[in-house]
Design an enzyme around this catalytic site. Structure first.
Site, short mmCIF file in Angstrom:
data_model
loop_
_atom_site.label_atom_id
_atom_site.label_comp_id
_atom_site.label_asym_id
_atom_site.label_seq_id
_atom_site.Cartn_x
_atom_site.Cartn_y
_atom_site.Cartn_z
N ASP A 182 -4.46 5.11 6.35
CA ASP A 182 -5.08 6.24 7.04
C ASP A 182 -5.99 5.68 8.14
O ASP A 182 -5.55 5.43 9.25
CB ASP A 182 -5.82 7.09 6.01
CG ASP A 182 -6.36 8.39 6.57
OD1 ASP A 182 -6.00 8.73 7.70
OD2 ASP A 182 -7.14 9.07 5.88
N GLU A 211 0.84 -1.20 0.00
CA GLU A 211 0.00 0.00 0.00
C GLU A 211 0.87 1.25 0.00
O GLU A 211 2.02 1.21 0.43
CB GLU A 211 -0.87 0.02 1.27
CG GLU A 211 -2.32 -0.36 1.03
CD GLU A 211 -3.15 0.70 0.31
OE1 GLU A 211 -2.59 1.56 -0.40
OE2 GLU A 211 -4.38 0.65 0.48
N ASP A 212 0.29 2.35 -0.45
CA ASP A 212 1.01 3.62 -0.39
C ASP A 212 0.93 4.22 1.01
O ASP A 212 1.93 4.65 1.57
CB ASP A 212 0.44 4.61 -1.44
CG ASP A 212 -1.08 4.75 -1.38
OD1 ASP A 212 -1.75 4.05 -0.59
OD2 ASP A 212 -1.63 5.58 -2.14
N PHE A 272 -2.11 15.66 4.99
CA PHE A 272 -2.39 15.08 3.67
C PHE A 272 -1.14 15.23 2.80
O PHE A 272 -0.66 16.33 2.58
CB PHE A 272 -3.59 15.76 3.02
CG PHE A 272 -4.13 14.94 1.89
CD1 PHE A 272 -5.06 13.93 2.13
CD2 PHE A 272 -3.67 15.12 0.59
CE1 PHE A 272 -5.53 13.13 1.09
CE2 PHE A 272 -4.14 14.33 -0.45
CZ PHE A 272 -5.06 13.33 -0.20
N ARG A 299 1.23 12.23 -8.50
CA ARG A 299 1.77 10.87 -8.30
C ARG A 299 3.21 10.76 -8.80
O ARG A 299 3.98 9.93 -8.35
CB ARG A 299 0.92 9.84 -9.06
CG ARG A 299 -0.49 9.66 -8.52
CD ARG A 299 -1.11 8.41 -9.11
NE ARG A 299 -2.55 8.37 -8.99
CZ ARG A 299 -3.23 7.95 -7.92
NH1 ARG A 299 -2.58 7.55 -6.86
NH2 ARG A 299 -4.55 7.96 -7.90
P1 IMP Z 1 -8.07 4.16 4.60
O1 IMP Z 1 -6.85 3.60 5.33
O2 IMP Z 1 -9.16 3.16 4.39
O3 IMP Z 1 -8.57 5.41 5.26
O4 IMP Z 1 -7.66 4.59 3.13
C1 IMP Z 1 -6.37 4.77 2.76
C2 IMP Z 1 -6.36 5.34 1.34
O5 IMP Z 1 -6.75 6.72 1.38
C3 IMP Z 1 -4.96 5.31 0.75
O6 IMP Z 1 -4.72 4.14 0.02
C4 IMP Z 1 -4.96 6.56 -0.12
O7 IMP Z 1 -5.49 6.25 -1.40
C5 IMP Z 1 -5.91 7.51 0.57
N1 IMP Z 1 -5.17 8.46 1.43
C6 IMP Z 1 -5.20 8.53 2.78
N2 IMP Z 1 -4.40 9.53 3.22
C7 IMP Z 1 -3.83 10.09 2.13
C8 IMP Z 1 -2.88 11.17 1.95
O8 IMP Z 1 -2.37 11.81 2.89
N3 IMP Z 1 -2.54 11.44 0.67
C9 IMP Z 1 -3.05 10.76 -0.40
N4 IMP Z 1 -3.93 9.75 -0.28
C10 IMP Z 1 -4.32 9.41 0.99
MG MG Z 2 -4.70 4.04 -2.19
#
Ligand code: IMP
Ligand code: MG
Length: 190
Positions: A113, A109-110, A163, A176
């Site tokens: 959150d 994963e990138d 963010f 990206r």
């Molecule tokens: P979560 O963990 O289900 O809230 O979702 C995570 C996803 O939200 C990541 O894979 C990103 O695509 C997006 N995301 C969350 N925080 C950021 C950020 O700071 N920058 C860019 N994308 C983010």
């Molecule tokens: Mg993502």
């Protein structure tokens, strides 16, 4: 194009970005993660599963530091958000191309959150008979993880609740391609 015009058009020196991690810092850290994975996955049937699109840069750098026989695959999922908060429901937009039964999977994963997307993904892949499932993420925001705990096995950097963009991460599809990770200073100026 004049030098000034070139600077104005440059995405990499965009004045609305504040660098959080340089390309060199990221490269050093990703190398260490690849070496750890190489040690941990000796004799295993490793498959890296990249979550599109955000993980593509991290994944391509990470796998070049894994000195083992291995395979890669990709998934694309949409998470449904209730306002700005992830609801935890996800839809598979693109599924794996091969079965993972008996394989040792690392989901790449990138950023994590709320953890909800990944939690759901681990559940889904967990029903498919993988021998093991672990998680590698470039970035982890531990603070806002109010809803779901996920165990992160390989983490590049823990970051505060800001963010960020670059190195695969976007805002509305942009940034990206940055070779570094940055905070967008003024989100109204996109
Ligand atoms: P979560 O963990 O289900 O809230 O979702 C995570 C996803 O939200 C990541 O894979 C990103 O695509 C997006 N995301 C969350 N925080 C950021 C950020 O700071 N920058 C860019 N994308 C983010
Ligand atoms: Mg993502």
């Amino acid at each position: 194009m004049s030098t000034q015009e070139a600077a104005a058009a440059s995405e990499f020196s965009n004045s609305n970005l504040e660098t959080m991690f340089t390309a060199e810092q990221i490269a050093d850290r990703v190398k260490v993660l690849g070496e750890e994975i190489t040690r941990d996955y000796q004799g295993k049937e490793l498959v890296l599963v990249g979550v599109l699109k955000g993980s593509c840069v991290f994944m391509s750098d990470l796998m070049r530091h894994i000195d083992l026989p291995m395979d890669i695959d990709f998934m694309s999922v949409a998470s449904y958000k209730d306002g700005t908060v992830s609801s935890g429901d996800i839809e598979i937009l693109k599924d794996l191309t091969k079965p993972i039964r008996g394989k040792d999977v690392i989901i790449v994963e990138d950023i994590i959150d709320t953890g909800l997307t990944l939690h759901r993904l681990v559940d889904i892949l967990g029903t498919r008979g993988a021998n093991s499932i672990r998680i590698a993420t470039l970035l982890d925001k531990p603070e806002p993880r109010v809803k779901k705990e996920v165990t992160v096995d390989y983490c590049g950097f823990e970051i505060p609740n800001r963010f960020v963009v670059g190195y695969g991460l976007d805002v509305a599809g942009r940034y990206r391609n940055l070779p570094f990770v940055a905070v967008v200073k003024d989100p109204d100026q996109l």
